[in-house]
Each structure stands twice: as C-alpha cells, then as structure tokens.
Write a protein that holds these residues in place. Sequence first.
Motif, short mmCIF file in Angstrom:
data_model
loop_
_atom_site.label_atom_id
_atom_site.label_comp_id
_atom_site.label_asym_id
_atom_site.label_seq_id
_atom_site.Cartn_x
_atom_site.Cartn_y
_atom_site.Cartn_z
N ILE A 32 -3.97 2.98 -10.20
CA ILE A 32 -3.48 2.21 -9.06
C ILE A 32 -4.04 0.79 -9.08
O ILE A 32 -3.34 -0.17 -8.76
CB ILE A 32 -3.85 2.92 -7.74
N LEU A 35 0.82 -1.21 0.00
CA LEU A 35 0.00 0.00 0.00
C LEU A 35 0.86 1.26 0.00
O LEU A 35 0.54 2.24 -0.69
CB LEU A 35 -0.94 0.01 1.21
N THR A 47 0.85 3.98 -3.03
CA THR A 47 0.48 5.36 -2.71
C THR A 47 1.61 6.33 -3.05
O THR A 47 1.40 7.32 -3.76
CB THR A 47 0.12 5.50 -1.22
N ALA A 73 -6.50 8.27 -10.42
CA ALA A 73 -5.81 7.41 -9.45
C ALA A 73 -6.44 6.02 -9.35
O ALA A 73 -5.73 5.01 -9.33
CB ALA A 73 -5.80 8.08 -8.08
N PHE A 128 1.85 9.23 -6.26
CA PHE A 128 2.11 10.65 -6.05
C PHE A 128 3.41 11.09 -6.72
O PHE A 128 3.52 12.22 -7.21
CB PHE A 128 2.14 10.97 -4.55
#
Length: 270
Positions: A134, A86, A90, A130, A94
């Motif tokens: 993702i 995770l 994440t 996103a 970014f």
Amino acid sequence: MQANKIISFTSSWKNTIFITLILSVFISIILIFLQPFDTYTYNAPYKNLKLAGYSLCVIIPLLSIHAIEKIWYKKHGQKWTLLNELLVLTFGFFFINLLCYLYNCYVMNSVQPTLAGLFYWNIYYGLPFACIFITFWAYLRFRFGQILMSEEKIENKLISIEGANANEQIQFEWDEFVMAKSQSNYIDIFLYTKNGEQQKFTLRSTLSKLFDQLPMATQVHRSFLINTVFISELKGNTRKGAAVLNHVEMEVPVSPKYFSALKKELQFHP
C-alpha cells in the motif's frame, strides 16, 4: 490531516497502466527471487510462471478500480480528497488480496476456497504484506498524479464566512473574492468589491475550514486559496512558481503539485 483535503489524482490511463505494470513486476520479482512465505518449499511444474501469474491479481483490480474512480471523479467536480484516496487504497488492497487467495487455491494448490482459508490467508499473508504494498502504491499514485482544476462554471452568489470567535462573520459575493492567506490560526481574506475598493479581513480560522465554506476557491499552496479570475500572470515553473494577482501586491507562491494544473486551467480559461 483533514479527510476532505484536496490531493492529486491519477487521472490518465497511461499513468495508471504504468503504475499497474510497476506493481505487477514488483510482485513477481518478490515472489520469484525473494521467495517469501515459504515459497521456496513449493515444487511444481512451471513454478516461476505460476508465481508470475500473481501479477494478474494486481492488474485486474487496479484497472477496474481506475475505471470506477474516473467516473466518480468526473461526477464530483474533478476534486479528489484524502478520504477518496484512502478508500481506494483500502478497497483496492482487499480486492487484490481476495484475487490472490483465489489464485492460490485454484492455480497453485488446486483446492476449494473456504472462509476459514481466506481468514488464514489474510492473517498470515495479506496483512503482513499490506504495509509494503500500500505504501508503494500510494507513492506511485502521488508521483504520477496531479491536481486538476474543476471545469464547472461557478455562479456568483452571496457567501458567508464564519470564524472561530463569537459573532465573527463576513459576507461577500464570489466574484469579489481575490485570495486568502493562512497565518498560524488566522486567515487573511482579500476582497475587491464592485465599488472598486480593496478590502482585507482577518478571521480566526484555518485554511482547511475556510475551504469547506468556500469550495469553489482554488488551492495553490498549503497557505493560499485564490480566485483564478484575478490571476494576471503565472511565473516560474513547477519547481518554483508564483501567481501574480490583480489588486494584491504580493506574489502568491504556487506549489509544484498545483503548478501544472493551474497553468492548464489558465490556458483554457484565460
């Protein structure tokens, strides 16, 4: 789901490069052919080439992150958890989003980046994209990753396992542990003592909580932890595998995501 649950890790550079190429081509196709975010209103020389350049904003972060995560992975006993995954997803997104914003400023529009501009970019471009990116990235990492067994030598020591009920505790040495089987909210722990006795204890607990207390054990199925020293035979294949353990009558099922790693472990550490 437990944050410390062991999951597959994309360890090889070959698979990481392949994933990176898929994602970079995915980004280029979306921007050139689907033209989201009013891309069709952008008119400039070499438009498609510039749009394809956004793929560099994917390639650079993914390869950089992989170099870092491999170092972390080796330093922490070749174990990769859900929390690690995770964090990578994440932070990685970014990182990619930031490079895309800078690319948009310097290459696409020839303007200076600002904090306000970055905030606007995140709200209207980064976050809406996103979920798709993702999710696809996480799937590829899972698809091409595998769970590798730790190569660390385990020292024998006295282990105390506590259950959820009051005064529920058992003690044993690591080389006496054969396997553990989860059944609802209970765990059956199978031991083979130095006196040659087979023992079975039942505690009120979950497999994940037991794994926290017994991290040197090897998970081969969502309901089973084993000590690989007691494996006498590995049967089947990645689609349907099973491990035969000494001093236990049942065959232990081995899930597809664990089979290859377990087979490799037995080849090098019979």
